[in-house]
Design a protein around this motif. Structure first.
Motif, short mmCIF file in Angstrom:
data_model
loop_
_atom_site.label_atom_id
_atom_site.label_comp_id
_atom_site.label_asym_id
_atom_site.label_seq_id
_atom_site.Cartn_x
_atom_site.Cartn_y
_atom_site.Cartn_z
N ARG A 28 31.92 -43.07 -19.23
CA ARG A 28 31.21 -41.86 -19.64
C ARG A 28 30.40 -42.21 -20.88
N VAL A 29 29.09 -41.96 -20.82
CA VAL A 29 28.18 -42.43 -21.87
C VAL A 29 27.36 -41.27 -22.42
N LEU A 30 27.24 -41.24 -23.75
CA LEU A 30 26.34 -40.30 -24.43
C LEU A 30 25.34 -41.11 -25.25
N LEU A 31 24.06 -40.86 -25.04
CA LEU A 31 22.99 -41.48 -25.80
C LEU A 31 22.46 -40.44 -26.78
N VAL A 32 22.52 -40.74 -28.07
CA VAL A 32 22.15 -39.80 -29.12
C VAL A 32 20.77 -40.14 -29.67
N ASP A 33 19.87 -39.18 -29.59
CA ASP A 33 18.53 -39.33 -30.14
C ASP A 33 18.57 -39.00 -31.62
N GLY A 52 20.60 -30.06 -27.59
CA GLY A 52 21.90 -30.14 -26.95
C GLY A 52 21.96 -31.32 -26.00
N ILE A 53 22.90 -31.26 -25.06
CA ILE A 53 23.15 -32.36 -24.14
C ILE A 53 22.61 -32.04 -22.75
N VAL A 54 21.91 -33.00 -22.19
CA VAL A 54 21.49 -32.91 -20.79
C VAL A 54 21.93 -34.18 -20.08
N THR A 55 22.19 -34.09 -18.80
CA THR A 55 22.58 -35.26 -17.99
C THR A 55 21.32 -35.86 -17.37
N TYR A 56 21.22 -37.18 -17.49
CA TYR A 56 20.03 -37.90 -17.01
C TYR A 56 20.48 -39.17 -16.29
N ASP A 57 20.34 -39.20 -15.00
CA ASP A 57 20.61 -40.39 -14.18
C ASP A 57 22.00 -40.98 -14.43
N PHE A 59 24.20 -40.39 -17.04
CA PHE A 59 24.74 -40.37 -18.41
C PHE A 59 24.16 -39.17 -19.14
N ASP A 60 24.71 -38.87 -20.31
CA ASP A 60 24.27 -37.72 -21.08
C ASP A 60 23.37 -38.14 -22.24
N VAL A 61 22.43 -37.28 -22.58
CA VAL A 61 21.51 -37.52 -23.69
C VAL A 61 21.56 -36.31 -24.62
N PHE A 62 21.69 -36.58 -25.93
CA PHE A 62 21.71 -35.51 -26.93
C PHE A 62 20.46 -35.54 -27.78
N THR A 63 19.83 -34.37 -27.95
CA THR A 63 18.78 -34.20 -28.95
C THR A 63 19.17 -33.01 -29.82
N GLY A 64 18.86 -33.12 -31.11
CA GLY A 64 19.25 -32.09 -32.05
C GLY A 64 19.62 -32.70 -33.38
N ASN A 65 20.08 -31.88 -34.32
CA ASN A 65 20.43 -32.39 -35.64
C ASN A 65 21.92 -32.76 -35.71
N GLU A 66 22.32 -33.28 -36.87
CA GLU A 66 23.69 -33.78 -37.02
C GLU A 66 24.72 -32.67 -36.90
N ASP A 67 24.42 -31.49 -37.42
CA ASP A 67 25.36 -30.37 -37.31
C ASP A 67 25.58 -29.99 -35.85
N GLU A 68 24.51 -29.98 -35.07
CA GLU A 68 24.63 -29.66 -33.65
C GLU A 68 25.39 -30.75 -32.90
N LEU A 69 25.22 -31.99 -33.34
CA LEU A 69 25.95 -33.09 -32.70
C LEU A 69 27.44 -32.95 -32.95
#
Length: 223
Positions: A28-33, A52-57, A59-69
Motif C-alpha cells: 500500500r503506497v501513498l505519494l505525498v505532493d 486530500g487523497i485520491v487513488t491513481y493507478d 496507489f494513493d496521492v495526497f495534495t494539501g498542506n501539512e496539517d491536512e496530511l
C-alpha cells in the motif's frame, strides 16, 4: 511503515509515479505532493479541486498542506513517498528513512537543491550525517558528480550510491501522454528509465534485483 524522501528542484513526478505503481503491486503506497506549487493536482485525475487523497493507478496521492496530511491515516500504508522541492514543506523525519537528492546538471537545479539540503539538515551535527542517495539526471556531462560532492561537502550528508539517468525524449513523450490519458502506461519507457525505476524499488522496498524486475513487469501489464 517505510518513508522515502525525494528532495530536489527537479520535476520528478513521472519517476515517482512509476516507482509508486511498481511498489503498489505488493504494497500500500501513498505519494505525498510536498511541492511548492502542488503540481500533482494538475496531473492526477480528481473529482474536484479539494485537497486530500485520491487513488491513481493502484496507489494513493495526497495534495494539501501539512496539517491536512496529519489528519490522514498514514499508518495504513507500507510506503509513504515524498516529493519535496520547497524548504517550507520539509516534513519531520527519522534517520532510518530513505533519502534521495534529485538534480539535473543545470546550475539552477543544483543551487536550489543545495538550499533544500541546507534547510533539511540544519539541525544536525556532522556526526549525525544523513545517508543520501544521489539521483542524477545527466542532461549534460559537465560539471559532473565531483562538483556536487565538493559543493555539498559542508553539510551533514553522507553520500551512498548514485543512480544516473540520461533524459530521453521518448520518456518525456510518454510522461505527457500519461497525463492526458489518466493512466500510467509503461511499456514504451526506455531501458534506462526501467533500470532507474527497478533500482529505486530495490532501495525503497529492500528487495532483490530479480524481484524488482518481476514487479516491474507486473506493473507494466496491469490494466
Amino acid at each position: 511503515m517505510k518513508k522515502a524522501y525525494f528532495i530536489g528542484d527537479y520535476e520528478k513526478s513521472d519517476l515517482l509515479f512509476y516507482l509508486a505503481k511498481v511498489l503498489s503491486i505488493t504494497r500500500r503506497v501513498l505519494l505525498v505532493d510536498a511541492t511548492k506549487n502542488q503540481n500533482y493536482q494538475y496531473v492526477v485525475p480528481r473529482i474536484d479541486d479539494e485537497p486530500g487523497i485520491v487513488t491513481y493507478d493502484g496507489f494513493d496521492v495526497f495534495t494539501g498542506n501539512e496539517d491536512e496530511l496529519q489528519q490522514q491515516r498514514l499508518g495504513a500504508y507500507d510506503h509513504v513517498i515524498y516529493d519535496i522541492d520547497d524548504p517550507k514543506r520539509l516534513p519531520i523525519y527519522r534517520s532510518t528513512h530513505r533519502f534521495f537528492f534529485v538534480t539535473s546538471m543545470d546550475k539552477t537545479s543544483i543551487v536550489r537543491g543545495e538550499h533544500l539540503i541546507e534547510a533539511f539538515t540544519k539541525h544536525l551535527a556532522t556526526p549525525d550525517a544523513l545517508p543520501f542517495y544521489k539521483l542524477l539526471i545527466e542532461d549534460a556531462l559537465q560539471p559532473g558528480e565531483a562538483y556536487i560532492d565538493e559543493r555539498f561537502a559542508g553539510y551533514p550528508v553522507m553520500w551512498e550510491e548514485s543512480i544516473v539517468y540520461s533524459a530521453d525524449e521518448r520518456d518525456r513523450m510518454q510522461k505527457i501522454n500519461n497525463q492526458y490519458t489518466g493512466k500510467l502506461h509503461m511499456k514504451r519507457l526506455t531501458s534506462d528509465m526501467r533500470n532507474v525505476i527497478t533500482d529505486l524499488v530495490q532501495l525503497v522496498d529492500g528487495i532483490s534485483a530479480k524481484t524488482a524486475a518481476q514487479l516491474y513487469k507486473q506493473a507494466e501489464r496491469r490494466k
